[in-house]
Design a protein around this motif. Sequence first.
Motif, mmCIF file in Angstrom:
data_model
loop_
_atom_site.group_PDB
_atom_site.id
_atom_site.type_symbol
_atom_site.label_atom_id
_atom_site.label_comp_id
_atom_site.label_asym_id
_atom_site.label_seq_id
_atom_site.Cartn_x
_atom_site.Cartn_y
_atom_site.Cartn_z
ATOM 1 N N ILE A 59 1.412 3.982 -6.392
ATOM 2 C CA ILE A 59 0.488 3.630 -5.024
ATOM 3 C C ILE A 59 -0.991 4.501 -5.542
ATOM 4 C CG2 ILE A 59 2.332 3.727 -3.486
ATOM 5 C CD1 ILE A 59 1.144 6.584 -2.761
ATOM 6 N N ASN A 60 -1.714 3.513 -4.953
ATOM 7 C CA ASN A 60 -3.248 3.848 -5.199
ATOM 8 C C ASN A 60 -3.852 4.426 -3.608
ATOM 9 O OD1 ASN A 60 -5.961 4.100 -5.533
ATOM 10 N ND2 ASN A 60 -6.439 2.091 -6.122
ATOM 11 N N ILE A 61 -4.091 5.707 -3.762
ATOM 12 C CA ILE A 61 -4.634 6.228 -2.539
ATOM 13 C C ILE A 61 -6.153 6.208 -2.587
ATOM 14 C CG2 ILE A 61 -4.586 8.617 -1.032
ATOM 15 C CD1 ILE A 61 -1.943 9.189 -1.917
ATOM 16 N N LYS A 62 -6.753 5.868 -1.601
ATOM 17 C CA LYS A 62 -8.096 5.710 -1.272
ATOM 18 C C LYS A 62 -8.576 6.346 -0.167
ATOM 19 C CE LYS A 62 -8.965 1.588 -4.115
ATOM 20 N NZ LYS A 62 -9.562 0.110 -3.996
ATOM 21 N N LEU A 63 -9.335 7.581 0.124
ATOM 22 C CA LEU A 63 -9.397 8.260 1.040
ATOM 23 C C LEU A 63 -9.824 7.450 2.396
ATOM 24 C CD1 LEU A 63 -11.539 11.218 -0.392
ATOM 25 C CD2 LEU A 63 -8.865 10.886 0.042
ATOM 26 N N VAL A 64 -10.722 6.393 1.944
ATOM 27 C CA VAL A 64 -11.022 5.572 3.326
ATOM 28 C C VAL A 64 -10.203 4.731 3.994
ATOM 29 C CG1 VAL A 64 -13.676 5.494 2.869
ATOM 30 C CG2 VAL A 64 -12.066 3.830 1.692
ATOM 31 N N LYS A 65 -9.070 4.358 3.026
ATOM 32 C CA LYS A 65 -8.122 3.586 3.717
ATOM 33 C C LYS A 65 -7.136 4.447 4.600
ATOM 34 C CE LYS A 65 -5.995 2.446 -0.007
ATOM 35 N NZ LYS A 65 -4.954 1.629 -0.833
ATOM 36 N N CYS A 66 -6.785 5.782 4.105
ATOM 37 C CA CYS A 66 -5.995 6.321 4.688
ATOM 38 C C CYS A 66 -6.457 7.434 5.835
ATOM 39 C CB CYS A 66 -5.057 7.247 3.911
ATOM 40 S SG CYS A 66 -5.824 8.715 3.028
ATOM 41 N N GLY A 67 -7.971 7.369 5.598
ATOM 42 C CA GLY A 67 -8.611 8.155 6.849
ATOM 43 C C GLY A 67 -9.177 9.601 6.405
ATOM 44 N N GLY A 68 -9.110 9.928 5.087
ATOM 45 C CA GLY A 68 -9.689 11.073 4.558
ATOM 46 C C GLY A 68 -8.985 12.136 3.878
ATOM 47 N N LEU A 69 -9.282 13.135 3.525
ATOM 48 C CA LEU A 69 -8.486 14.190 2.481
ATOM 49 C C LEU A 69 -7.406 14.641 3.325
ATOM 50 C CD1 LEU A 69 -11.710 16.005 1.169
ATOM 51 C CD2 LEU A 69 -10.122 14.810 0.029
ATOM 52 N N THR A 70 -7.452 14.893 4.677
ATOM 53 C CA THR A 70 -6.290 15.558 5.360
ATOM 54 C C THR A 70 -5.141 14.617 5.378
ATOM 55 O OG1 THR A 70 -7.978 16.851 6.800
ATOM 56 C CG2 THR A 70 -5.798 16.562 7.488
ATOM 57 N N PRO A 71 -5.254 13.216 5.756
ATOM 58 C CA PRO A 71 -4.110 12.616 5.573
ATOM 59 C C PRO A 71 -3.549 12.108 4.172
ATOM 60 C CG PRO A 71 -5.879 11.221 6.319
ATOM 61 C CD PRO A 71 -6.443 12.684 6.562
ATOM 62 N N ALA A 72 -4.721 12.171 3.033
ATOM 63 C CA ALA A 72 -4.254 12.002 1.911
ATOM 64 C C ALA A 72 -3.294 13.189 1.248
ATOM 65 C CB ALA A 72 -5.605 11.871 1.000
#
Length: 332
Positions: free
Chosen positions: A244-257
Motif C-alpha cells: 500500500i502507498n500511504i500519502k498523508l493528504v489521502k488519509c488525513g495527516g500524520l496521526t491517522p497515518a
Amino acid sequence: MNLSWQIVKLNLKETFAIAYGNYSFREALIITLEANGEKGYGECTSIDYYHINLADFVSILIKSQAQIENTNIVHPKEFYCFLVALDLPSFLRSAIDCAYWDLFGKLEKKSFLELNDIQYTCLPESSITISIDTVDNQIKKIVQSSWTKFKVKCNHFDKEAIVKLFQLDKNLALDSNGSFTAAECLSLEDYEMISKFSYLEQPMKTGKKNYSVLHADKFANWMADEDCQDIGVLKNLIPHYRSINIKLVKCGGLTPALEMITEARILGFKIMIGCMTESTVGISAGAVLSPLCDYADLDGANLIANDIAKGSSIVNGKIQLNENHGLGIKIN
C-alpha cells in the motif's frame, strides 16, 4: 494559537506527465499555526484528479478559524479528534494536523521521532518519478540519473516498453495511474519476469469492482494508491494488493497515518510512504514516517524549481531526516 495560510505557486523543473494529465506547476496551501513564539507548518496541494480546490479550503478555514484558534495546546492525537469533529476534507485536515505536530514538537522541544519513540538505524531509499514519455527517453533519463530507484509512469499497457525496461539493470517500479485493463493485469501477474519490478502501483481505475480481479499471491507486487485512502479499506485489500502507498493528504495527516502503518503491519502489507508534488513542507512531514516503511517515494520537492522551505531532504534518493524540534520545518 493563531492560524494563518497562504496559497503559493510551485513551478516544476519540467513538465510532469502522468496518466491523469500534464502539469507545469502545482498550487499549494501552506498552513501556519503559531503559539508562544513558535510556528508549525503544513501543506496540501491542489490535485485536479482528487477534485481538490484550494479556494474551497480557504472558505472552510475562514469558517473554522475561531474554533481552531480557541483550542488549547493539547497532545496532537487529542487535537486530531477535534479536527475530525470539524469534518474537514482529508487534504485540509492533513495540512493542519502536520502543522500542529510541527508546532507541538517545537513547543515541547522534541522532534516528531522523539515524541513517537521512533528509532531507526537505516531508512528506505526514495524513488524518483520518470514521467510519461517514449520508453527510450525514459531509459535515457534513468541511465543519466544519480538516483538508484525509479518509479516509471505509463498511461497504457505497452509490452514492448516493459520488456525494454526489464533489460535495464536498475531498481524499477511501474505506476500506470489506473490505465491498465483487467485482462492486462491478469496477464502480467502470471508473468514471472514482472517480479523484477519492485512494485506495480495502482494498475486499474479505483474501486473494488476493478481491483477484485487482482491476486496478491501472484508474481506482481500490486500496490494500492488511490484504492487505499484510509485505514477502513485495508482488510478488503488483503487478497488483491501486497503493498500500500500511504500519502498523508489521502488519509488525513500524520496521526491517522501512524494508525494505518500499525494496522497494515498486523495485516501483512508492505508499506510505502508517498507524496504528491509538494514542497519541503509536505516532504518533511512524510519523511518522519520513513523509518516505519519498506519503500519511500518522497521526490516531490526535488521536482520543484522554487521550493519554499527547509527541513528533511532527499538527496539522490537518500533520505536526510532533519531531527530538529517538531518536523524541523523552516519557511525560506
